[in-house]
Motif scaffolding. Structure first.
Motif, short mmCIF file in Angstrom:
data_model
loop_
_atom_site.label_atom_id
_atom_site.label_comp_id
_atom_site.label_asym_id
_atom_site.label_seq_id
_atom_site.Cartn_x
_atom_site.Cartn_y
_atom_site.Cartn_z
N CYS A 72 0.87 -1.17 0.00
CA CYS A 72 0.00 0.00 0.00
C CYS A 72 0.90 1.22 0.00
O CYS A 72 1.26 1.73 1.07
CB CYS A 72 -0.92 -0.01 1.23
N PRO A 73 1.28 1.71 -1.17
CA PRO A 73 2.31 2.75 -1.27
C PRO A 73 1.84 4.18 -1.04
O PRO A 73 2.52 5.11 -1.39
CB PRO A 73 2.84 2.57 -2.69
N LEU A 74 0.64 4.36 -0.46
CA LEU A 74 0.15 5.70 -0.11
C LEU A 74 -0.15 5.70 1.39
O LEU A 74 -0.96 4.88 1.86
CB LEU A 74 -1.10 6.05 -0.91
N MET A 75 0.50 6.60 2.12
CA MET A 75 0.30 6.64 3.58
C MET A 75 0.08 8.07 4.05
O MET A 75 0.77 8.99 3.62
CB MET A 75 1.51 6.03 4.30
N VAL A 76 -0.88 8.23 4.96
CA VAL A 76 -1.11 9.50 5.66
C VAL A 76 -0.52 9.36 7.05
O VAL A 76 -0.72 8.34 7.72
CB VAL A 76 -2.62 9.82 5.75
N ALA A 77 0.22 10.37 7.50
CA ALA A 77 0.89 10.27 8.80
C ALA A 77 0.97 11.62 9.47
O ALA A 77 0.98 12.67 8.80
CB ALA A 77 2.30 9.69 8.62
N THR A 78 1.03 11.60 10.78
CA THR A 78 1.38 12.80 11.54
C THR A 78 2.90 12.82 11.68
O THR A 78 3.59 12.01 11.07
CB THR A 78 0.71 12.78 12.92
N ASP A 79 3.42 13.70 12.52
CA ASP A 79 4.87 13.85 12.62
C ASP A 79 5.57 12.68 13.31
O ASP A 79 6.79 12.72 13.47
CB ASP A 79 5.21 15.16 13.33
N VAL A 80 4.83 11.63 13.70
CA VAL A 80 5.49 10.43 14.23
C VAL A 80 6.35 9.78 13.13
O VAL A 80 7.29 9.04 13.42
CB VAL A 80 4.49 9.38 14.77
N ALA A 81 6.03 10.08 11.87
CA ALA A 81 6.79 9.51 10.74
C ALA A 81 7.77 10.51 10.15
O ALA A 81 8.41 10.23 9.15
CB ALA A 81 5.84 9.03 9.65
N ALA A 82 7.90 11.69 10.79
CA ALA A 82 8.74 12.75 10.21
C ALA A 82 10.21 12.56 10.49
O ALA A 82 11.05 13.07 9.77
CB ALA A 82 8.28 14.11 10.72
N ARG A 83 10.56 11.83 11.55
CA ARG A 83 11.95 11.76 11.97
C ARG A 83 12.43 10.33 12.11
O ARG A 83 11.72 9.47 12.59
CB ARG A 83 12.10 12.44 13.33
N GLY A 84 13.67 10.13 11.71
CA GLY A 84 14.36 8.89 12.05
C GLY A 84 13.99 7.68 11.21
O GLY A 84 14.80 6.80 11.03
N LEU A 85 12.75 7.61 10.70
CA LEU A 85 12.32 6.42 9.99
C LEU A 85 13.00 6.30 8.63
O LEU A 85 13.03 7.26 7.86
CB LEU A 85 10.80 6.42 9.79
N ASP A 86 13.53 5.14 8.36
CA ASP A 86 14.20 4.89 7.09
C ASP A 86 13.24 4.13 6.18
O ASP A 86 13.19 2.91 6.18
CB ASP A 86 15.48 4.09 7.32
N ILE A 87 12.43 4.87 5.44
CA ILE A 87 11.46 4.27 4.52
C ILE A 87 12.04 4.38 3.12
O ILE A 87 12.23 5.48 2.60
CB ILE A 87 10.10 4.99 4.60
N PRO A 88 12.35 3.26 2.49
CA PRO A 88 13.03 3.31 1.19
C PRO A 88 12.14 3.81 0.06
O PRO A 88 10.94 3.55 0.02
CB PRO A 88 13.44 1.84 0.96
N ASP A 89 12.76 4.55 -0.85
CA ASP A 89 12.13 4.91 -2.13
C ASP A 89 10.82 5.68 -2.03
O ASP A 89 9.88 5.46 -2.80
CB ASP A 89 11.90 3.64 -2.98
N VAL A 90 10.72 6.58 -1.06
CA VAL A 90 9.58 7.51 -1.05
C VAL A 90 9.86 8.58 -2.10
O VAL A 90 10.82 9.32 -1.99
CB VAL A 90 9.38 8.16 0.34
N GLU A 91 9.04 8.64 -3.13
CA GLU A 91 9.29 9.55 -4.24
C GLU A 91 8.73 10.95 -3.99
O GLU A 91 9.31 11.94 -4.41
CB GLU A 91 8.71 8.99 -5.53
N VAL A 92 7.57 11.00 -3.31
CA VAL A 92 6.90 12.29 -3.14
C VAL A 92 6.39 12.42 -1.70
O VAL A 92 5.83 11.48 -1.14
CB VAL A 92 5.70 12.44 -4.11
N VAL A 93 6.63 13.60 -1.12
CA VAL A 93 6.05 13.97 0.17
C VAL A 93 5.09 15.13 -0.06
O VAL A 93 5.46 16.12 -0.69
CB VAL A 93 7.13 14.37 1.19
N ILE A 94 3.85 15.00 0.44
CA ILE A 94 2.87 16.08 0.33
C ILE A 94 2.52 16.55 1.73
O ILE A 94 2.03 15.77 2.55
CB ILE A 94 1.59 15.62 -0.41
N ASN A 95 2.79 17.81 2.02
CA ASN A 95 2.42 18.40 3.30
C ASN A 95 1.03 19.00 3.18
O ASN A 95 0.88 20.15 2.75
CB ASN A 95 3.44 19.47 3.71
#
Length: 572
Positions: free
Chosen positions: A452-475
Motif C-alpha cells: 500500500c504505497p500511499l500513507m497518511v501520517a502525523t509527525d510520528v513519521a517525520a523523523r528517524g524512519l528509514d522508509i526506502p524509495d519515497v518519491e513524493v512527500v505532500i504536506n
C-alpha cells in the motif's frame, strides 16, 4: 540645458510611465511562466527516468559548445561546460594551498587537518575539519587531534573482528559519521554526534555498542542477566527500526537485543528481559514502567545512547530521561545523537557527560533541507486543499505503485484524510499516536513493502524512519515548526536519490513564512510570490521558554521550587 529638461519631461509623462510599467509586468509574467514551466518539467523528469535521461542528453548537446568570456568557443566532449580560465586559476591556487597537511599554531603544537582544510587549535579544545560526502565535518573536544582518532577510510582500517563487521558487508566504506565516531567511541570517550537522518547513525553507535558488550563479557558467550547497553528513542517506530538494525547486526557476533515500548503487551517484553539480554532499545515511558515493576535493572549498564535527543526533549521526555539516567552508574559512557543542537540538549549534555566531550558535526548544527529534494510550495485557502490533494495524487500517484507520503498535523485530521482518500478510490493507510501499536506497525509495514504505497501520517513519521524509495512527500498541513518541515521532506530524496515535496501553505501559517523562505533560498528552490506577501521576517529563536531574552543557566544551578496557592473558594 533645454534638451535635458525636455528628456526629463518625456520620461515623466503618464503615458510613457504606464507603458514602462506594462512592459515590466509583461516581462515579469513571462519569467514567472517560464519558471513554472521549468519546475513542472523538472518534477516530471524526476518521476520519469526515461524522460529525465532524454532531457539530460538534450541538455548535454546544448552545452557542448559554450561561449567563453573572451569570445572564443570551448568544446566539451561530455556536454558539460568547463570553467573559465580565471576559475581554473583560482582552483589551482586552492589545490596548491591545500597540499599542506600540518601547520604549527601559536603554542607550537601541530594541528592535523583532513583533505587540506586547516584551522588553528587551542591546547584543550582542538578541531579537525574534513570534506566528506555530506559536507564539512567538524570535530571538537579534548585531544581529538591524536593519531589514534584519525577518521577511518575503510572498514578494515578499524581492525574490528569480521563477525562484528558482518553487518557492514553491503557498504563500500564507512559513512562520514561512522568514520569519525568509531575511533572515539571504541576508545570509551563520551560522544556527541550531529548528523542528518539517513546518515548511518544507528551503526555509528551500534557497532561500538556491540564491541562494548563483547569486551565486558571477556570471552564469555553466555547472556548476562542484566543489560550492558541502553538506547533511548523518542518514538516506537524509531525504536523498532533501531532494534531491527542492531538485532540483525548482533546475530553474527552473538549480541542480543530487545525492544520495549508502549501501546503493546508488556508480557513478551518482560519475558525477553528475564531471559537475559545485552542491549535494551526503549522509549522512556515503557522503560520506566518496567523499572518500577522490577523487571528491568540498569545497574550494570555502562553504555548509554540518546538517539534523536532534540526530538526526545521536544516531546516532553526530559524528566523521564533524567529519571532513567539516575538509575545508571555514573561511570557509564554517554553517547548523544541529534539532528540539531538546541539549548535544552546542550544543557543535558553538560550535566551527564564529561566536561569536554567529543563533538562531531557532519554538515551543520543548523538544520538545512536536503538539496536532492525539489520543494514546491503552494499558498492555498483551507477549503481548496482536499481537491488539490486529489489532483496531486492523480499527477504523482496515478499508477498507484510509487510511494507517496502525505503529512497531516493532527490525529483527527489524519483519520479524516484517510477516510476521504479511501472514498475517493485511493488505497491508503495511516499512522498516528492514537492508533494501536499493532495497527501502526501493520500500516508502516504495508507502506515499506509497497503493498500500500500511499500513507497518511502525523509527525510520528517525520523523523528517524528509514522508509526506502519515497518519491513524493505532500504536506497537507504545514507543521508547527520549520524544523519539522525539513524533517518531513527528508523522508524523500534519500541515499543519493532525487525526490519531490509539495507543500500547502495557508494564512494560518504566515508566522513561519520568513523561515520557510530562508529554507527554500538556501536550497536554491523557487520562492512563490504569494509566500513573499506574508513577509520575510524571522523571529529570533534562542529558547522555547524565554524567546530571545534569556540567560544561560549553569548545570549546578538550584532547581526552581514549585509554589502551591490555596484556592479561596474552598475555605468556606
Amino acid at each position: 540645458m533645454g534638451g535635458k529638461l525636455k528628456d526629463t519631461t518625456l520620461l515623466s509623462e503618464p503615458g510613457n510611465e504606464q507603458q514602462e510599467i506594462k512592459g515590466k509586468k509583461k516581462n515579469k509574467d513571462k519569467k514567472n511562466k517560464h519558471r513554472e514551466t521549468e519546475t513542472e518539467t523538472e518534477v516530471q523528469n524526476e518521476l520519469n527516468p526515461k524522460r529525465k535521461l532524454e532531457a539530460t542528453e538534450t541538455e548535454g548537446k546544448k552545452k557542448k559548445k559554450k561561449k567563453c568570456e573572451n569570445g572564443t568557443y570551448e568544446e566539451n566532449p561530455e556536454g558539460i561546460a568547463g570553467k573559465n580560465e580565471a576559475e581554473q586559476s583560482t582552483d589551482g591556487h586552492k589545490k596548491k594551498k591545500n597540499k599542506k597537511h600540518k601547520e604549527e599554531n601559536e603554542n607550537g603544537k601541530v594541528a592535523e587537518t583532513h583533505e587540506g582544510n586547516q584551522e588553528s587549535k587551542s591546547e584543550d579544545d582542538t578541531q579537525s575539519y574534513g570534506k566528506e560526502g555530506d559536507g564539512k565535518v567538524v570535530t571538537t573536544g579534548k585531544n581529538v587531534e591524536e593519531a589514534k582518532y584519525k577518521p577511518l577510510k575503510s572498514f578494515t582500517e578499524s581492525k574490528l573482528p569480521d563477525n562484528v563487521l558482518e553487518c557492514c558487508k553491503n557498504f563500500k566504506n564507512p559513512s562520514p559519521i561512522q568514520s569519525h565516531a568509531w575511533p572515539f567511541l571504541l576508545d570509551g570517550r563520551d560522544f556527541i554526534g550531529i548528523a542528518k537522518t539517513g546518515s548511518g547513525k544507528t551503526l555509528a553507535f551500534g557497532v561500538p555498542a556491540m564491541m562494548h558488550v563483547l569486551s565486558k563479557r571477556k570471552g564469555k558467550t553466555a547472556k548476562r542477566a542484566n543489560p550492558l547497553c541502553l538506547v533511548l528513542s523518542p518514538t516506537r517506530e524509531l525504536a523498532d527500526q533501531i532494534y531491527d538494525v542492531l538485532n540483525d547486526a548482533g546475530q553474527s557476533c552473538g549480541v542480543s537485543s530487545v525492544c520495549v515500548y508502549g501501546g503493546t503487551s508488556k508480557q513478551p517484553q518482560i519475558s525477553a528481559l528475564k531471559s537475559g539480554v545485552d542491549i535494551v532499545i526503549a522509549t522512556p515511558g515503557r522503560l520506566i514502567d518496567l523499572i518500577e515493576m522490577n523487571v528491568c535493572h540498569l545497574m550494570e549498564v555502562s553504555f548509554v545512547v540518546l538517539d534523536e535527543a532534540d526530538r526526545m526533549l521536544d516531546m516532553g521526555f526530559e524528566e523521564p530521561v533524567r529519571l532513567i539516567l539516575s538509575k545508571i552508574s555514573s561511570t557509564r559512557q554517554m553517547v548523544m545523537f541529534s539532528a540539531t543542537w538546541p539549548v535544552e540538549v546542550h544543557k543535558l549534555a553538560q550535566e551527564y557527560m564529561d566536561p569536554n566531550p567529543v563533538k562531531v558535526v557532519v554538515g551543520s548544527e543548523d538544520l538545512a533541507a536536503n538539496h536532492d529534494v525539489m520543494q514546491i510550495v503552494e499558498v492555498l485557502d483551507d477549503r481548496a486543499r482536499d481537491q488539490r490533494l486529489n489532483a496531486l495524487l492523480e499527477k504523482y500517484h496515478k499508477s498507484q505503485r510509487n510511494r507517496v507520503l502525505v503529512f497531516a498535523l493532527y490525529q483527527l485530521e489524519a483519520d479524516r484524510l484517510e477516510n476521504m482518500l479511501r472514498k475517493s478510490g485511493w488505497k491508503v493507510v495511516a499512522i498516528h499516536g492514537k492508533k494501536a501499536q499493532h495497527d501502526r506497525t501493520k500500516a508502516l509495514s504495508l507502506f515499506k513493502q509497497g503493498t500500500c504505497p500511499l500513507m497518511v501520517a502525523t509527525d510520528v513519521a517525520a523523523r528517524g524512519l528509514d522508509i526506502p524509495d519515497v518519491e513524493v512527500v505532500i504536506n497537507y498541513s504545514f507543521p508547527l515548526t520549520t524544523e519539522d518541515y525539513v524533517h518531513r521532506i527528508g523522508r524523500t530524496g534519500r541515499a543519493g536519490k532525487k525526490g519531490v515535496s509539495h507543500t500547502f501553505f495557508t494564512h494560518h501559517n504566515k508566522a513561519l513564512a520568513g523561515e520557510l523562505v530562508n529554507v527554500l533560498r538556501e536550497a536554491g528552490q523557487v520562492v512563490p510570490e504569494a509566500l513573499l506577501k506574508f513577509g520575510t521576517h524571522v523571529k529570533k529563536k534562542e529558547s522555547k521558554l524565554y524567546g530571545a531574552h534569556f540567560r544561560e543557566i549553569s548545570a549546578d544551578a538550584p532547581k526552581a521550587k514549585k509554589i502551591t496557592f490555596n484556592n479561596s473558594d474552598d475555605e468556606d
